[in-house]
Design a protein around this motif. Structure first.
Motif, short mmCIF file in Angstrom:
data_model
loop_
_atom_site.label_atom_id
_atom_site.label_comp_id
_atom_site.label_asym_id
_atom_site.label_seq_id
_atom_site.Cartn_x
_atom_site.Cartn_y
_atom_site.Cartn_z
N LYS A 22 17.07 78.78 94.50
CA LYS A 22 17.41 78.68 95.92
C LYS A 22 16.51 77.68 96.64
CE LYS A 22 18.20 82.51 98.07
NZ LYS A 22 17.93 83.81 98.70
N LYS A 23 15.21 77.69 96.30
CA LYS A 23 14.28 76.75 96.94
C LYS A 23 14.66 75.30 96.62
CE LYS A 23 10.34 79.95 96.89
NZ LYS A 23 9.02 80.23 96.26
N ALA A 24 15.01 75.06 95.35
CA ALA A 24 15.38 73.70 94.95
C ALA A 24 16.65 73.25 95.67
CB ALA A 24 15.58 73.65 93.44
N TYR A 25 17.62 74.17 95.80
CA TYR A 25 18.86 73.84 96.48
C TYR A 25 18.62 73.52 97.96
CZ TYR A 25 23.12 74.70 99.10
OH TYR A 25 24.15 74.60 99.99
N ARG A 26 17.83 74.35 98.62
CA ARG A 26 17.57 74.12 100.04
C ARG A 26 16.88 72.78 100.28
NH1 ARG A 26 15.45 80.06 102.16
NH2 ARG A 26 17.49 81.07 102.25
N LYS A 27 15.93 72.46 99.39
CA LYS A 27 15.21 71.21 99.55
C LYS A 27 16.15 70.02 99.41
CE LYS A 27 11.35 68.61 97.56
NZ LYS A 27 10.30 68.59 96.51
N LEU A 28 17.00 70.04 98.37
CA LEU A 28 17.93 68.93 98.15
C LEU A 28 19.03 68.88 99.21
CD1 LEU A 28 18.26 69.17 94.26
CD2 LEU A 28 17.06 67.42 95.56
N ALA A 29 19.53 70.07 99.62
CA ALA A 29 20.58 70.11 100.63
C ALA A 29 20.09 69.55 101.96
CB ALA A 29 21.08 71.55 100.81
N LYS A 30 18.85 69.84 102.27
CA LYS A 30 18.29 69.30 103.52
C LYS A 30 18.13 67.78 103.43
CE LYS A 30 15.10 71.74 105.44
NZ LYS A 30 13.79 72.38 105.73
N GLU A 31 17.75 67.29 102.24
CA GLU A 31 17.51 65.86 102.07
C GLU A 31 18.81 65.05 102.06
OE1 GLU A 31 15.32 65.00 98.57
OE2 GLU A 31 15.54 62.82 98.73
N PHE A 32 19.87 65.62 101.44
CA PHE A 32 21.11 64.87 101.27
C PHE A 32 22.25 65.34 102.15
CE2 PHE A 32 19.82 62.15 97.85
CZ PHE A 32 18.88 62.88 97.11
N HIS A 33 21.94 66.15 103.15
CA HIS A 33 23.00 66.63 104.04
C HIS A 33 23.63 65.44 104.78
CE1 HIS A 33 25.09 68.87 107.17
NE2 HIS A 33 24.95 69.94 106.40
N PRO A 34 24.97 65.40 104.88
CA PRO A 34 25.64 64.27 105.53
C PRO A 34 25.17 64.02 106.96
CG PRO A 34 27.22 65.59 104.32
CD PRO A 34 25.93 66.33 104.27
N ASP A 35 24.78 65.06 107.68
CA ASP A 35 24.30 64.85 109.05
C ASP A 35 23.01 64.04 109.08
OD1 ASP A 35 25.32 68.16 110.21
OD2 ASP A 35 26.45 66.30 109.89
N LYS A 36 22.21 64.19 108.03
CA LYS A 36 20.93 63.51 107.97
C LYS A 36 21.02 62.23 107.15
CE LYS A 36 16.05 64.42 106.94
NZ LYS A 36 15.09 65.43 106.42
N PRO A 38 24.15 60.08 105.95
CA PRO A 38 25.62 59.89 105.94
C PRO A 38 26.14 59.27 104.65
CG PRO A 38 24.66 59.14 108.01
CD PRO A 38 23.52 59.39 107.08
N ASN A 39 25.33 58.52 103.93
CA ASN A 39 25.79 57.84 102.72
C ASN A 39 25.66 58.71 101.46
OD1 ASN A 39 26.32 55.47 104.21
ND2 ASN A 39 24.16 54.85 104.05
N ALA A 40 25.22 59.95 101.62
CA ALA A 40 24.98 60.81 100.45
C ALA A 40 26.01 61.92 100.35
CB ALA A 40 23.57 61.40 100.52
N GLY A 41 27.23 61.66 100.82
CA GLY A 41 28.26 62.71 100.82
C GLY A 41 28.58 63.23 99.43
N GLU A 42 28.75 62.30 98.45
CA GLU A 42 29.10 62.72 97.09
C GLU A 42 27.94 63.46 96.43
OE1 GLU A 42 32.74 61.66 97.70
OE2 GLU A 42 32.07 62.52 95.80
N LYS A 43 26.73 62.99 96.69
CA LYS A 43 25.56 63.66 96.13
C LYS A 43 25.45 65.08 96.68
CE LYS A 43 21.56 63.95 93.98
NZ LYS A 43 21.47 63.99 92.49
N PHE A 44 25.74 65.26 97.96
CA PHE A 44 25.69 66.59 98.56
C PHE A 44 26.73 67.52 97.94
CE2 PHE A 44 24.41 69.55 101.73
CZ PHE A 44 25.54 70.23 102.12
N LYS A 45 27.92 66.96 97.62
CA LYS A 45 28.95 67.77 96.95
C LYS A 45 28.48 68.23 95.58
CE LYS A 45 33.04 65.71 99.17
NZ LYS A 45 34.27 64.92 98.93
#
Length: 406
Positions: A22-36, A38-45
């Motif tokens: 969960k910690k790893a997911y939250r860290k990556l989701a915060k880093e690659f979230h489209p709001d923050k 915008p060019n990391a949409g596929e990575k976020f998916k």
């Protein structure tokens, strides 16, 4: 080695715990979230999909055993994975062509109830549980005997079951099918001389194992803790799971309702009118001091909330429910003081409503008595009927009809 792509996406090892995942997911989701970003949409998916699979015990088990192909097969059977996302992550041709390969069948799960106190569910704890399970005999590798010694059962002709017929009457026959007792339904037998000396031809032996059960804060009654592959082993099957089902024990002081805790406290009439101080021993050993000011009346049945002192939420223990205190007020016994004290007390209390005595012939004064439902039941309609019957019997001692004697 097995498929580890989903673990690689999240940057975690295959042995990662739920909390670290969960910690790893939250860290990556915060880093690659489209709001923050915008060019990391596929990575976020990719990150979201990997966490969706690995955070679900059942999906993670399928992935660990059969790789992404097992997940893809689950998608065709309605497991909730979209084909477009699979194509994006793993390529459209990976699963095309040919029939789907079925994985080995899974054995039955072993379910154990696990009694846990409310303190354990509030604070979290680790329990140790020893279980006995069947494991494949290492001496014969689960064959039950010497290699090649297995023969077809003559009792059932290899079918594993026997069919018998029962005559019910002229022209009426009942057909019954039962498991073959010679081969125990396997359709094969091993001669006594060729049976494994360790397992006696049973293919499995009994083994004890000590499991460490981690009770997380906020877990609830009926929640399951799964130990994958720790169930009974059977040749030709994937071992089932050991499933611990939490049974929350009743607490002498607190009652849990969702994430809230309820506690009942008794107050004297003096406390309810003049304020009070009291201590509640919480589930983590803290003493909560409750103070209520004079003049703020606590009515019988009143409820007061102590914010964020309830149960921690599962997987979010920093968030807590509320502690609700339910108050009962004990009134003093009859004649607790003399007339002079009652007069002084009345002056301190709010004025009573003004009473106007009605007049006329239809005015009747009555008395109040204590009511006991059991003892007073005889005074109801049936009791009154018996009283009237008794009066009638006194007036006619000989009965309703008298016969003349000749």
């Amino acid at each position: 080695m097995g498929d580890t792509k989903l673990y690689d996406i999240l940057g975690v090892p295959k042995t990662v715990s739920d909390d670290d995942l969960k910690k790893a997911y939250r860290k990556l989701a915060k880093e690659f979230h489209p709001d923050k970003n915008p060019n990391a949409g596929e990575k976020f998916k990719e990150i979201s999909f990997a966490y969706e699979v690995l955070s679900d015990p059942d999906k993670r088990e399928v992935y660990d055993r059969f790789g992404i192909q097992g997940i893809q097969e689950g998608a065709h059977e309605g497991a909730g994975f979209g084909g477009d996302l699979f194509s994006t992550l793993f390529g459209g041709g990976m699963f095309m062509g040919g029939g789907r390969k079925r994985g080995p069948r899974k054995g039955e799960d072993t379910v154990h109830p696990l009694k846990v106190s409310l303190e354990g569910l509030y604070n979290g704890k680790t329990s140790k549980l020893q279980i006995n399970k069947s494991v494949i005999c290492s001496s014969c590798s689960g064959t039950g005997g010497v290699s090649g010694s297995t023969k077809r059962c003559t009792g059932c002709n290899g079918h594993g079951s026997k069919v018998t017929y029962r005559q019910l009457g002229p022209g009426m026959v009942q057909q019954m099918q039962s498991t073959c007792s010679d081969c125990q339904g396997e359709g094969k037998v091993i001669p006594e001389k060729d049976k494994c000396k360790v397992c006696k031809g049973k293919k499995t032996i009994s083994e004890s194992k000590l499991l460490e059960v981690h009770i997380d804060k906020g877990m609830r009654h009926g929640q399951k803790i799964v130990f994958k592959g720790e169930g009974d082993q059977t040749p030709g099957y994937v071992a089932g799971d050991v499933v611990m089902v939490i049974q929350e024990q009743e607490h002498e002081l607190f009652k849990r309702v969702g994430d809230d805790l309820f506690v009942k406290k008794k107050l004297s009439l003096t406390d309810s009118l003049c304020g009070f101080s009291m201590v509640i021993k919480h589930l983590d050993g803290r003493d909560l001091v409750l103070r209520h000011p004079p003049g703020k009346v606590i009515a019988p049945g009143a409820q007061k909330v102590i914010p964020f002192e309830g149960m921690p939420q599962y997987r979010h223990p920093e968030i807590k429910g509320h502690l609700i205190a339910q108050f009962e007020v004990d009134f003093p016994e009859d004649h607790f003081g003399d007339e002079a004290k009652y007069a002084k007390l009345e002056k301190l209390l709010p004025p009573r409503p003004k009473f106007v005595m009605p007049v006329g012939d239809d005015v009747e004064e009555v008395d109040l008595h204590d009511f006991d439902p059991e003892s007073e039941s005889a005074a109801g309609p049936s009791g009154q009927r018996r009283a009237y019957d008794s009066d009638e019997e006194d007036e006619h001692p000989g009965g309703g009809i008298q016969c003349a004697h000749q």
